[in-house]
Structures are given as structure tokens and as C-alpha cells.
Design a protein around this motif. Sequence first.
Motif, PDB file in Angstrom:
ATOM      1  N   SER A   1      10.858 -20.618  -7.848  1.00 58.59           N
ATOM      2  CA  SER A   1      12.296 -20.511  -7.624  1.00 58.59           C
ATOM      3  C   SER A   1      12.668 -20.336  -6.152  1.00 58.59           C
ATOM      4  CB  SER A   1      12.888 -19.365  -8.452  1.00 58.59           C
ATOM      5  OG  SER A   1      12.334 -18.121  -8.067  1.00 58.59           O
ATOM      6  N   SER A   2      11.744 -19.826  -5.349  1.00 52.57           N
ATOM      7  CA  SER A   2      12.062 -19.610  -3.929  1.00 52.57           C
ATOM      8  C   SER A   2      11.357 -20.599  -3.009  1.00 52.57           C
ATOM      9  CB  SER A   2      11.662 -18.190  -3.507  1.00 52.57           C
ATOM     10  OG  SER A   2      10.253 -18.028  -3.542  1.00 52.57           O
ATOM     11  N   GLY A   3      10.276 -21.195  -3.471  1.00 55.25           N
ATOM     12  CA  GLY A   3       9.488 -22.099  -2.635  1.00 55.25           C
ATOM     13  C   GLY A   3       9.605 -23.549  -3.053  1.00 55.25           C
ATOM     14  N   GLN A   4       9.245 -23.829  -4.297  1.00 56.48           N
ATOM     15  CA  GLN A   4       9.294 -25.222  -4.730  1.00 56.48           C
ATOM     16  C   GLN A   4      10.727 -25.739  -4.893  1.00 56.48           C
ATOM     17  OE1 GLN A   4       9.086 -26.403  -8.695  1.00 56.48           O
ATOM     18  NE2 GLN A   4       7.527 -27.969  -8.410  1.00 56.48           N
ATOM     19  N   GLY A   5      11.516 -25.095  -5.732  1.00 59.40           N
ATOM     20  CA  GLY A   5      12.839 -25.603  -6.066  1.00 59.40           C
ATOM     21  C   GLY A   5      13.750 -25.846  -4.869  1.00 59.40           C
TER      22      GLY A   5
ATOM     23  N   ARG B   1      11.399 -32.435   7.627  1.00 60.67           N
ATOM     24  CA  ARG B   1      11.085 -31.027   7.349  1.00 60.67           C
ATOM     25  C   ARG B   1      10.818 -30.806   5.857  1.00 60.67           C
ATOM     26  NH1 ARG B   1      11.330 -25.635   7.749  1.00 60.67           N
ATOM     27  NH2 ARG B   1      12.699 -24.453   6.365  1.00 60.67           N
ATOM     28  N   TYR B   2      11.695 -31.313   5.024  1.00 56.90           N
ATOM     29  CA  TYR B   2      11.554 -31.014   3.600  1.00 56.90           C
ATOM     30  C   TYR B   2      10.483 -31.881   2.936  1.00 56.90           C
ATOM     31  CZ  TYR B   2      15.447 -27.943   4.348  1.00 56.90           C
ATOM     32  OH  TYR B   2      16.229 -26.920   4.823  1.00 56.90           O
ATOM     33  N   ARG B   3      10.240 -33.058   3.474  1.00 60.77           N
ATOM     34  CA  ARG B   3       9.076 -33.816   3.014  1.00 60.77           C
ATOM     35  C   ARG B   3       7.800 -33.031   3.316  1.00 60.77           C
ATOM     36  NH1 ARG B   3       5.024 -36.580   4.976  1.00 60.77           N
ATOM     37  NH2 ARG B   3       4.253 -38.488   3.987  1.00 60.77           N
ATOM     38  N   ASN B   4       7.714 -32.469   4.501  1.00 61.14           N
ATOM     39  CA  ASN B   4       6.539 -31.679   4.880  1.00 61.14           C
ATOM     40  C   ASN B   4       6.420 -30.419   4.025  1.00 61.14           C
ATOM     41  OD1 ASN B   4       5.899 -33.548   6.840  1.00 61.14           O
ATOM     42  ND2 ASN B   4       6.785 -32.380   8.523  1.00 61.14           N
ATOM     43  N   GLU B   5       7.550 -29.849   3.631  1.00 61.49           N
ATOM     44  CA  GLU B   5       7.506 -28.672   2.765  1.00 61.49           C
ATOM     45  C   GLU B   5       6.966 -29.020   1.382  1.00 61.49           C
ATOM     46  OE1 GLU B   5       8.057 -25.311   3.138  1.00 61.49           O
ATOM     47  OE2 GLU B   5       7.903 -25.866   5.236  1.00 61.49           O
ATOM     48  N   ILE B   6       7.294 -30.204   0.883  1.00 64.99           N
ATOM     49  CA  ILE B   6       6.719 -30.639  -0.392  1.00 64.99           C
ATOM     50  C   ILE B   6       5.203 -30.720  -0.270  1.00 64.99           C
ATOM     51  CG2 ILE B   6       6.551 -32.574  -2.006  1.00 64.99           C
ATOM     52  CD1 ILE B   6       9.534 -33.114  -1.451  1.00 64.99           C
ATOM     53  N   ALA B   7       4.725 -31.313   0.831  1.00 61.72           N
ATOM     54  CA  ALA B   7       3.278 -31.392   1.047  1.00 61.72           C
ATOM     55  C   ALA B   7       2.659 -29.996   1.136  1.00 61.72           C
ATOM     56  CB  ALA B   7       2.978 -32.192   2.312  1.00 61.72           C
ATOM     57  N   ARG B   8       3.380 -29.067   1.773  1.00 58.92           N
ATOM     58  CA  ARG B   8       2.863 -27.705   1.898  1.00 58.92           C
ATOM     59  C   ARG B   8       2.748 -27.033   0.533  1.00 58.92           C
ATOM     60  NH1 ARG B   8       4.536 -22.766   1.624  1.00 58.92           N
ATOM     61  NH2 ARG B   8       6.717 -23.381   1.312  1.00 58.92           N
ATOM     62  N   VAL B   9       3.790 -27.165  -0.283  1.00 60.72           N
ATOM     63  CA  VAL B   9       3.774 -26.561  -1.621  1.00 60.72           C
ATOM     64  C   VAL B   9       2.645 -27.154  -2.453  1.00 60.72           C
ATOM     65  CG1 VAL B   9       5.055 -26.427  -3.795  1.00 60.72           C
ATOM     66  CG2 VAL B   9       6.192 -25.878  -1.632  1.00 60.72           C
ATOM     67  N   TRP B  10       2.490 -28.455  -2.394  1.00 61.74           N
ATOM     68  CA  TRP B  10       1.385 -29.076  -3.139  1.00 61.74           C
ATOM     69  C   TRP B  10       0.031 -28.601  -2.612  1.00 61.74           C
ATOM     70  CZ3 TRP B  10       3.605 -34.751  -3.445  1.00 61.74           C
ATOM     71  CH2 TRP B  10       4.566 -34.797  -4.463  1.00 61.74           C
ATOM     72  N   GLY B  11      -0.039 -28.348  -1.311  1.00 62.57           N
ATOM     73  CA  GLY B  11      -1.280 -27.815  -0.752  1.00 62.57           C
ATOM     74  C   GLY B  11      -1.587 -26.414  -1.255  1.00 62.57           C
ATOM     75  N   VAL B  12      -0.561 -25.592  -1.389  1.00 60.28           N
ATOM     76  CA  VAL B  12      -0.753 -24.254  -1.951  1.00 60.28           C
ATOM     77  C   VAL B  12      -1.289 -24.361  -3.375  1.00 60.28           C
ATOM     78  CG1 VAL B  12       0.423 -22.155  -2.704  1.00 60.28           C
ATOM     79  CG2 VAL B  12       1.016 -23.191  -0.498  1.00 60.28           C
TER      80      VAL B  12
END
Length: 220
Positions: free
Chosen positions: A110-114, A137-148
Motif C-alpha cells: 500500500s505504501s511502496g507498490q501501489g 522515476r516511476y519506471r525505475n521504482e517499479i524495477a526497484r519494487v520488483w527487485g525487492v
Amino acid sequence: MSHEKQFTLYTNVGGPNGWKVAFVLEELGLTYESIYLDLNAGEHKKPEFTKYNPNGRIPVLIDHENSDFVLWESVAILLYLVDKYDTEKKLTVTDDSEKYRLIQWLFFQSSGQGPYFGQYFWFRDHHHEKVPSAHERYRNEIARVWGVLESVLSKQDWLVGGKLTVADMALIVWNESANNALQGEGLSLDQFPAVLAWHKKLMARGAVKKTYAIRKALQV
């Protein structure tokens, strides 16, 4: 007033958050009626809806068998459903420490992915001007979340408790939507093999397939 179904779910066809509630209702065999709000027409901001959710967002769940109890915020709804109705602990855990890890992952969703995935789609599809830096920025955040997720799921099959839980199910819709959207931008779940294998298991579940079929029919 009597209701044929136990729950009323206020949701939206395109938005992801109502669908994760529908997944869990289906998994638990609970009966519900979905009311699909037209967000473009501002139905979620009208008094008929804000009397249930003053924040003017979907989803909202009304439990008619619990004195018409009203709850909003999707992960709060998921916790309510498993705490009250998952008597067999099908989608939750019994150990207290594991329960807090489950809640941890719901907060991550709810705070990271969404929010990050949602901002990607906003700047890609809806913002009044193109802002390449925001898109990046937000494309990179998607990659970061998937990396987590990859760092965890490369070591275990599920996020918590060694089993499927609502923590896993909460992440399905945004991951599916982002994976489809980013294929042409050189980013996909194929680059995160453990996440991809986990996501495929989730998408193959009967409740998920049924719910996606409903969504697809409504989008026609």
C-alpha cells in the motif's frame, strides 16, 4: 433491508484496488455484489459514496451480516476478511510474529507498490503534459519494487509463513498491469525470474482467473 449477498463491494473496473478484495472474497467463498463506480464521472466524490468513505476512493466493503459494517482502504479490508471469515486460515497465518510480517508486506504493497506503480500510469497516460523525468522515476521504482520481491522470492516460495496469504494476493493486479505496460520499455517480470514464477502461480488460481474474466467482460 435484506440483501441476497453478504457483502456489497464498491469498486471500479479499471482500478486495481477493488479487484484484490474480489480475489479474497472469491478465495474464501463469500458472496458479494460489486457496484462499479464511474471515476471519470466523479461518482466516487458524490455524497452517495462519500457517506461511506469520506476520502472518496474505492474500494469500500459493506458487511451486511455484521450490522452493515463499512470499511475502506483495501489492505484494511483484506485483514478484516481473513481475521473474521478465514476460519481455516487459508489465506493468513497463526503465529503472531508471522502475522506482523504479513502486515509488513501489506504495508509494502500500500505504501511502496501501489503509489509508485500508480504514478507511473498517471504520468504515462493521464498527466496534462509529458514529464520524461517523472516517467523515468516511476519506471525505475517499479524495477526497484520488483527487485525487492526478487530478493525475497528467490529464497522462498511465498512472502510470509511458507504459504499463500493475502500478502501475496494484494500485489497481483499492479504487477500484472505494469508487466503488460512495460513490455515495450525494456522492463518486464522476465528479468525477475523468482517474481515471475510466483506471479504465474497466483494468476493460475481459480479465484484469480474467475475475477479477471469478470473484469475482462466488463471492459468490453
